[in-house]
Design a protein around this motif. Structure first.
Motif, PDB file in Angstrom:
ATOM      1  N   ILE A  12       0.860  -1.194   0.000  1.00  8.44           N
ATOM      2  CA  ILE A  12       0.000   0.000   0.000  1.00  8.44           C
ATOM      3  C   ILE A  12       0.887   1.231   0.000  1.00  8.44           C
ATOM      4  CG2 ILE A  12      -1.796   1.255   1.238  1.00  8.44           C
ATOM      5  CD1 ILE A  12      -2.612  -1.435   2.503  1.00  8.44           C
ATOM      6  N   PHE A  13       0.689   2.094  -0.991  1.00 13.27           N
ATOM      7  CA  PHE A  13       1.503   3.281  -1.159  1.00 13.27           C
ATOM      8  C   PHE A  13       0.602   4.521  -1.104  1.00 13.27           C
ATOM      9  CE2 PHE A  13       3.407  -0.301  -3.219  1.00 13.27           C
ATOM     10  CZ  PHE A  13       4.759  -0.215  -2.911  1.00 13.27           C
ATOM     11  N   ALA A  14       0.921   5.443  -0.207  1.00 11.14           N
ATOM     12  CA  ALA A  14       0.156   6.681  -0.086  1.00 11.14           C
ATOM     13  C   ALA A  14       0.874   7.791  -0.833  1.00 11.14           C
ATOM     14  CB  ALA A  14      -0.018   7.056   1.375  1.00 11.14           C
ATOM     15  N   ILE A  15       0.159   8.455  -1.728  1.00 18.46           N
ATOM     16  CA  ILE A  15       0.703   9.594  -2.466  1.00 18.46           C
ATOM     17  C   ILE A  15       0.187  10.856  -1.790  1.00 18.46           C
ATOM     18  CG2 ILE A  15       0.824  10.760  -4.696  1.00 18.46           C
ATOM     19  CD1 ILE A  15       0.431   8.049  -6.013  1.00 18.46           C
ATOM     20  N   LEU A  16       1.101  11.582  -1.165  1.00 19.56           N
ATOM     21  CA  LEU A  16       0.733  12.726  -0.344  1.00 19.56           C
ATOM     22  C   LEU A  16       1.350  14.006  -0.887  1.00 19.56           C
ATOM     23  CD1 LEU A  16       1.434  11.127   3.163  1.00 19.56           C
ATOM     24  CD2 LEU A  16      -0.690  11.056   1.843  1.00 19.56           C
ATOM     25  N   GLY A  17       0.876  15.129  -0.358  1.00 22.27           N
ATOM     26  CA  GLY A  17       1.405  16.432  -0.728  1.00 22.27           C
ATOM     27  C   GLY A  17       0.357  17.503  -0.518  1.00 22.27           C
ATOM     28  N   PRO A  18       0.770  18.755  -0.418  1.00 23.25           N
ATOM     29  CA  PRO A  18      -0.196  19.841  -0.238  1.00 23.25           C
ATOM     30  C   PRO A  18      -1.035  20.038  -1.497  1.00 23.25           C
ATOM     31  CG  PRO A  18       1.995  20.725  -0.636  1.00 23.25           C
ATOM     32  CD  PRO A  18       2.158  19.235  -0.481  1.00 23.25           C
ATOM     33  N   ASN A  19      -2.094  20.810  -1.376  1.00 24.29           N
ATOM     34  CA  ASN A  19      -2.911  21.139  -2.546  1.00 24.29           C
ATOM     35  C   ASN A  19      -2.046  21.775  -3.621  1.00 24.29           C
ATOM     36  OD1 ASN A  19      -5.213  20.219  -1.255  1.00 24.29           O
ATOM     37  ND2 ASN A  19      -5.764  22.224  -0.452  1.00 24.29           N
TER      38      ASN A  19
ATOM     39  N   GLU B 254       4.400   2.427   2.467  1.00 24.28           N
ATOM     40  CA  GLU B 254       5.327   3.497   2.086  1.00 24.28           C
ATOM     41  C   GLU B 254       4.532   4.726   1.697  1.00 24.28           C
ATOM     42  OE1 GLU B 254       8.440   2.861  -0.727  1.00 24.28           O
ATOM     43  OE2 GLU B 254       8.959   0.870   0.020  1.00 24.28           O
ATOM     44  N   ILE B 255       5.199   5.876   1.744  1.00 21.95           N
ATOM     45  CA  ILE B 255       4.575   7.098   1.262  1.00 21.95           C
ATOM     46  C   ILE B 255       5.444   7.721   0.173  1.00 21.95           C
ATOM     47  CG2 ILE B 255       3.442   7.543   3.469  1.00 21.95           C
ATOM     48  CD1 ILE B 255       5.480   9.867   3.817  1.00 21.95           C
ATOM     49  N   VAL B 256       4.765   8.422  -0.722  1.00 25.38           N
ATOM     50  CA  VAL B 256       5.421   9.223  -1.749  1.00 25.38           C
ATOM     51  C   VAL B 256       4.929  10.648  -1.525  1.00 25.38           C
ATOM     52  CG1 VAL B 256       5.672   9.663  -4.212  1.00 25.38           C
ATOM     53  CG2 VAL B 256       5.477   7.309  -3.380  1.00 25.38           C
ATOM     54  N   PHE B 257       5.842  11.558  -1.175  1.00 19.99           N
ATOM     55  CA  PHE B 257       5.445  12.934  -0.873  1.00 19.99           C
ATOM     56  C   PHE B 257       5.842  13.839  -2.025  1.00 19.99           C
ATOM     57  CE2 PHE B 257       5.346  17.081   1.095  1.00 19.99           C
ATOM     58  CZ  PHE B 257       4.258  16.995   1.968  1.00 19.99           C
ATOM     59  N   LEU B 258       4.832  14.459  -2.645  1.00 18.59           N
ATOM     60  CA  LEU B 258       5.056  15.378  -3.762  1.00 18.59           C
ATOM     61  C   LEU B 258       5.098  16.812  -3.272  1.00 18.59           C
ATOM     62  CD1 LEU B 258       2.649  13.968  -6.519  1.00 18.59           C
ATOM     63  CD2 LEU B 258       5.137  13.929  -6.579  1.00 18.59           C
TER      64      LEU B 258
END
Length: 235
Positions: free
Chosen positions: A29-36, A195-199
């Motif tokens: 499970i991979f979370a794709i995160l980041g601000p608007n 894991e997370i992917v932070f944009l």
């Protein structure tokens, strides 16, 4: 599972993705995160073929997405906002999607899981936002694809439905499926993501485990780790 190389996308003069390189292995499970405005939605829609990048390549399950729509049959997608026809009944919508996509998994068990039986004969336009989201979840999980993409899946869910969703996600992960999630609810991400992917501004700022991110930012918990990234870049 998903391989992205040198992905660029701009809308007029607005650069949304700026050379994204990302490899997501099969399973987990991979979370794709980041601000608007960081490019999360554009990245997801590029994987789905809903946005055509200006430059770069995407492959899903070893097949290029360029000029190819067949790979989408291997993806189950839950959109952030589901625009259902208001005049259709819930059971009519489920039947329509079944007819379009073919064989489904145990729809009845999903309907029971989210307690939708009393709503099957109701029109979608008369449902609350939370009930529509439960219908959205059923439509997503009633198939058996190796890649699942969930865009803000917790929106409108009550606590019991949220617990059931997390159990459902865990069950699909146990089958070896790859699950991509976007969410603004950090407690949910922390509980389910491997894991997370932070944009950040169209680029990947971080990819790895939550523990690694906490160590990198020298923060005691996940929320403070994310907050420290935002404070550092938007102070």
């Amino acid at each position: 599972m998903v391989n992205i190389l040198g992905l660029h996308k701009r809308f007029n003069k607005n650069v949304v993705l700026n050379g994204v390189n990302l490899n997501i292995n099969e399973g987990g499970i991979f979370a794709i995160l980041g601000p608007n405005g960081s490019g999360k939605t554009t990245l997801i829609k590029s994987i789905l073929g809903m946005v055509v990048p200006n430059k770069g390549t995407i492959s899903v399950l070893g097949k290029s997405t360029k000029n190819n729509s067949t790979y989408r049959h291997q993806i189950d997608y839950l959109p952030q906002i589901a625009n259902f026809p208001n005049n259709l009944k819930v059971k009519e919508l489920i039947k329509m999607i079944q007819d379009l996509r073919g064989k489904t998994e145990s729809v009845d068990s999903l309907i029971e899981l989210f307690k939708l039986t009393p709503f099957l004969d109701k029109k979608l336009g008369n449902l609350s936002g939370g009930t529509k989201q439960k219908v959205n979840i059923v439509l997503t999980f009633m198939f058996d694809s190796p890649l699942i993409i969930l865009d803000e899946p917790t929106t409108g869910l009550d606590p019991i439905s949220l617990i059931r969703l997390k159990a459902l996600i865990s069950k699909e992960q146990s089958k070896g499926k790859t699950i991509l999630i976007t969410s603004h609810i950090m407690s949910f991400v922390e509980e389910v993501a491997d894991e997370i992917v932070f944009l950040l501004e169209g680029e990947i700022y971080f990819k790895g485990t939550i523990d690694t991110l906490k160590s990198k930012t020298n923060q005691p918990d996940f929320e403070h780790a994310i907050a420290s990234i935002l404070a550092e870049n938007y102070a």
